[in-house]
Enzyme design. Structure first.
Site, PDB file in Angstrom:
ATOM      1  N   LYS A   1       0.916  -1.113  -0.073  1.00 50.12           N
ATOM      2  CA  LYS A   1       0.064  -0.160   0.051  1.00 50.12           C
ATOM      3  C   LYS A   1       0.839   1.538   0.145  1.00 50.12           C
ATOM      4  CE  LYS A   1      -1.915  -1.472   3.856  1.00 50.12           C
ATOM      5  NZ  LYS A   1      -2.985  -1.755   4.948  1.00 50.12           N
TER       6      LYS A   1
ATOM      7  N   CYS B   1      -7.317  -1.389   7.546  1.00 50.31           N
ATOM      8  CA  CYS B   1      -8.220  -2.570   8.287  1.00 50.31           C
ATOM      9  C   CYS B   1      -9.783  -2.845   7.265  1.00 50.31           C
ATOM     10  CB  CYS B   1      -9.060  -2.024   9.540  1.00 50.31           C
ATOM     11  SG  CYS B   1      -7.804  -1.914  10.725  1.00 50.31           S
TER      12      CYS B   1
END
Length: 259
Positions: free
Chosen positions: A171, A207
């Site tokens: 990411k 998350c």
């Protein structure tokens, strides 16, 4: 579709199992949870964290898996070496997709994983992963590879893949410019790009992305399609993120149905 999150609780509701369950519901799946830790947490940071004993984690897992069954699993905050090893042992017996979010620190920089647990993450947990979703700080923590620009993402992915997951999703949200992520299995690269929205309320992004990926995998999507759909969902959630409390607010998990 039944999806299990194995993670910690965020009392502020923006990350952890709360974010996971909201995401799973928003994507049309039934979310279930194994709680690993309780945090006192709000928009300003983490004020305290308390681990659950391994026997409590093991009992929750067996209770859900043995009766209800699962079609995908997502792991988040595991806190300690003992809990990492416990969860890795439980996952080794499952034949379903597993998304590992190797949570190391919170959005505010608070540590959520003991340094003594890092080797267990490398050698026990990540080999169970269908997809590993580290951010850049977690990549450096786990592999020593430091990413300063988009050109470094392939090397970061290669280092993560050496630890055993089938796919690595690196990411790049902490880099300047567009939000660029790299998904690869070591053979094929999938670059995922999204415009960066001028919204600082991004609590729970990691998350949410990992649990969205697990939800899409539970519905039968292949890994590249699951991650692309999760990226689209989390981009919308970031765009709609809202101010909550005095610090960094959460992404908006219900953005698709909000009026």
């Amino acid at each position: 579709m039944r999806v299990l999150t194995v993670a910690g609780s965020d009392s502020g509701g923006g990350a952890g199992i709360q974010a996971d369950l909201k995401t799973m519901l928003a994507l049309g799946t039934h979310g279930m949870s194994v709680l690993t830790a309780v945090t006192a947490q709000n928009s300003l940071g983490v004020q305290g964290a308390w681990e659950l004993p391994p026997e409590a984690v093991r009992a929750q897992f067996r209770s859900v898996v043995d009766d209800i069954g699962v079609q995908a699993v997502k792991t988040g905050m595991l806190a300690s070496r003992e809990l990492v090893e416990t969860v890795a042992e439980l996952l080794a017996d499952l034949d379903v997709p597993v998304v590992v979010d190797p949570v190391g620190v919170s959005k505010h920089g608070d540590p959520l994983l003991a340094v003594s647990a890092l080797d267990a993450v490398r050698t026990r947990l990540l080999p169970n992963a269908t997809v590993a979703t580290p951010n850049l700080d977690e990549v450096e923590q786990l592999t020593g590879v430091r990413v300063t620009g988009e050109r470094d993402l392939p090397a970061a992915a290669e280092a993560v893949l050496e630890l055993g997951p089938r796919w690595a999703l690196i990411k790049g949200g902490h880099l300047a410019g567009d939000a660029v992520d790299l998904l690869t299995d070591g053979t094929t690269e999938h670059w995922l790009r999204a415009p960066r929205h001028p919204n600082r309320h991004t609590h729970g992004t990691g998350c949410t992305l990992a649990s969205a990926t697990a939800a899409e995998l539970a519905k039968g999507a292949a890994v590249p399609e699951a991650v692309a759909a999760a990226k689209e969902y989390v981009t919308g959630a970031i765009r709609a993120g809202f101010a909550l409390g005095a610090g960094i607010g959460p992404v908006h998990h219900g953005w698709r149905t909000a009026r």
